[in-house]
Write a protein that holds these residues in place. Structure first.
Motif, short mmCIF file in Angstrom:
data_model
loop_
_atom_site.label_atom_id
_atom_site.label_comp_id
_atom_site.label_asym_id
_atom_site.label_seq_id
_atom_site.Cartn_x
_atom_site.Cartn_y
_atom_site.Cartn_z
N VAL A 33 124.90 28.36 53.70
CA VAL A 33 124.64 26.97 53.35
C VAL A 33 125.44 26.56 52.12
O VAL A 33 126.03 25.47 52.08
N ILE A 34 125.49 27.42 51.11
CA ILE A 34 126.25 27.13 49.90
C ILE A 34 127.74 26.99 50.24
O ILE A 34 128.41 26.08 49.75
N PHE A 35 128.26 27.86 51.10
CA PHE A 35 129.66 27.79 51.51
C PHE A 35 129.95 26.48 52.25
O PHE A 35 130.95 25.82 51.98
N ILE A 36 129.07 26.10 53.16
CA ILE A 36 129.27 24.86 53.93
C ILE A 36 129.22 23.65 53.01
O ILE A 36 130.04 22.74 53.13
N LEU A 37 128.28 23.62 52.08
CA LEU A 37 128.19 22.50 51.13
C LEU A 37 129.43 22.42 50.25
O LEU A 37 129.91 21.32 49.95
N ALA A 38 129.96 23.56 49.85
CA ALA A 38 131.17 23.56 49.04
C ALA A 38 132.34 23.00 49.84
O ALA A 38 133.16 22.23 49.30
N LYS A 39 132.42 23.33 51.12
CA LYS A 39 133.48 22.79 51.96
C LYS A 39 133.32 21.29 52.16
O LYS A 39 134.29 20.54 52.15
N ILE A 40 132.08 20.84 52.34
CA ILE A 40 131.83 19.42 52.55
C ILE A 40 132.22 18.62 51.31
O ILE A 40 132.87 17.59 51.41
N PHE A 41 131.83 19.08 50.15
CA PHE A 41 132.11 18.33 48.94
C PHE A 41 133.54 18.48 48.45
O PHE A 41 133.95 17.79 47.53
N SER A 42 134.32 19.36 49.08
CA SER A 42 135.72 19.47 48.69
C SER A 42 136.60 18.46 49.43
O SER A 42 137.77 18.34 49.15
N PHE A 43 136.01 17.74 50.41
CA PHE A 43 136.75 16.66 51.08
C PHE A 43 137.05 15.56 50.09
O PHE A 43 136.35 15.34 49.12
N SER A 44 138.10 14.84 50.38
CA SER A 44 138.42 13.70 49.53
C SER A 44 137.46 12.56 49.84
O SER A 44 136.80 12.54 50.87
N GLY A 45 137.39 11.62 48.95
CA GLY A 45 136.51 10.47 49.13
C GLY A 45 136.89 9.65 50.34
O GLY A 45 136.03 9.03 50.98
N ARG A 46 138.17 9.64 50.68
CA ARG A 46 138.64 8.88 51.83
C ARG A 46 138.05 9.41 53.13
O ARG A 46 137.65 8.65 54.01
N VAL A 47 137.98 10.72 53.26
CA VAL A 47 137.45 11.34 54.48
C VAL A 47 135.95 11.06 54.60
O VAL A 47 135.47 10.69 55.67
N ILE A 48 135.23 11.20 53.51
CA ILE A 48 133.79 10.95 53.52
C ILE A 48 133.52 9.48 53.82
O ILE A 48 132.62 9.15 54.60
N ARG A 49 134.30 8.59 53.23
CA ARG A 49 134.14 7.15 53.49
C ARG A 49 134.38 6.85 54.96
O ARG A 49 133.65 6.07 55.58
N ARG A 50 135.38 7.47 55.55
CA ARG A 50 135.68 7.25 56.97
C ARG A 50 134.54 7.75 57.85
O ARG A 50 134.18 7.09 58.84
N ILE A 51 133.96 8.89 57.53
CA ILE A 51 132.83 9.41 58.30
C ILE A 51 131.65 8.46 58.22
O ILE A 51 130.99 8.18 59.22
N VAL A 52 131.36 7.95 57.02
CA VAL A 52 130.23 7.03 56.84
C VAL A 52 130.47 5.73 57.60
O VAL A 52 129.57 5.23 58.29
N VAL A 53 131.66 5.17 57.51
CA VAL A 53 131.96 3.91 58.20
C VAL A 53 131.87 4.10 59.71
O VAL A 53 131.30 3.26 60.42
N ASN A 54 132.42 5.20 60.24
CA ASN A 54 132.34 5.46 61.68
C ASN A 54 130.89 5.64 62.13
O ASN A 54 130.50 5.16 63.19
N SER A 55 130.07 6.30 61.32
CA SER A 55 128.66 6.48 61.66
C SER A 55 127.93 5.14 61.66
O SER A 55 127.09 4.88 62.52
N LEU A 56 128.23 4.28 60.70
CA LEU A 56 127.60 2.95 60.67
C LEU A 56 128.01 2.13 61.89
O LEU A 56 127.18 1.46 62.50
N CYS A 57 129.28 2.19 62.26
CA CYS A 57 129.74 1.48 63.46
C CYS A 57 129.06 2.04 64.71
O CYS A 57 128.70 1.29 65.62
N GLY A 58 128.88 3.35 64.76
CA GLY A 58 128.18 3.96 65.89
C GLY A 58 126.73 3.51 65.95
O GLY A 58 126.20 3.22 67.03
N GLY A 59 126.05 3.43 64.80
CA GLY A 59 124.68 2.95 64.76
C GLY A 59 124.56 1.50 65.21
O GLY A 59 123.64 1.14 65.95
#
Length: 89
Positions: free
Chosen positions: A19-45
């Protein structure tokens, strides 16, 4: 301690490290990637909500949760079709 308890403790530590390894990988993404994931999820919803409004008269109701919104936002139209096939009986 018996050997069954030791195995459970070992597996718990291994799961915690994973879990710690996965969280470290998730938070090492750039803000652009996380923003894109959030926007795509909102559009899907939003698309699931629209399908529920339109499909309500046909008896089609797609569940709206974070997993389905993420799947539809990521896959687009194939995600909607896949979710509809899983949920429509």
């Amino acid at each position: 301690m018996d050997s069954g308890m030791e195995i459970i403790i070992f597996l718990s530590y291994a799961a915690g490290l994973l879990v710690i390894f996965i969280l470290a990988k998730i938070f090492s993404f750039s803000g652009r990637v996380i923003r894109r994931i959030v926007v795509n999820s909102l559009c899907g919803g939003i698309s699931i909500i629209l399908i529920n409004i339109i499909g309500g008269s046909f008896g089609l109701h797609l569940p709206l949760n974070i997993i389905s919104a993420f799947g539809v936002g990521t896959l687009g139209l194939p995600g909607i079709v896949l979710l509809a096939l899983f949920c429509y009986r």
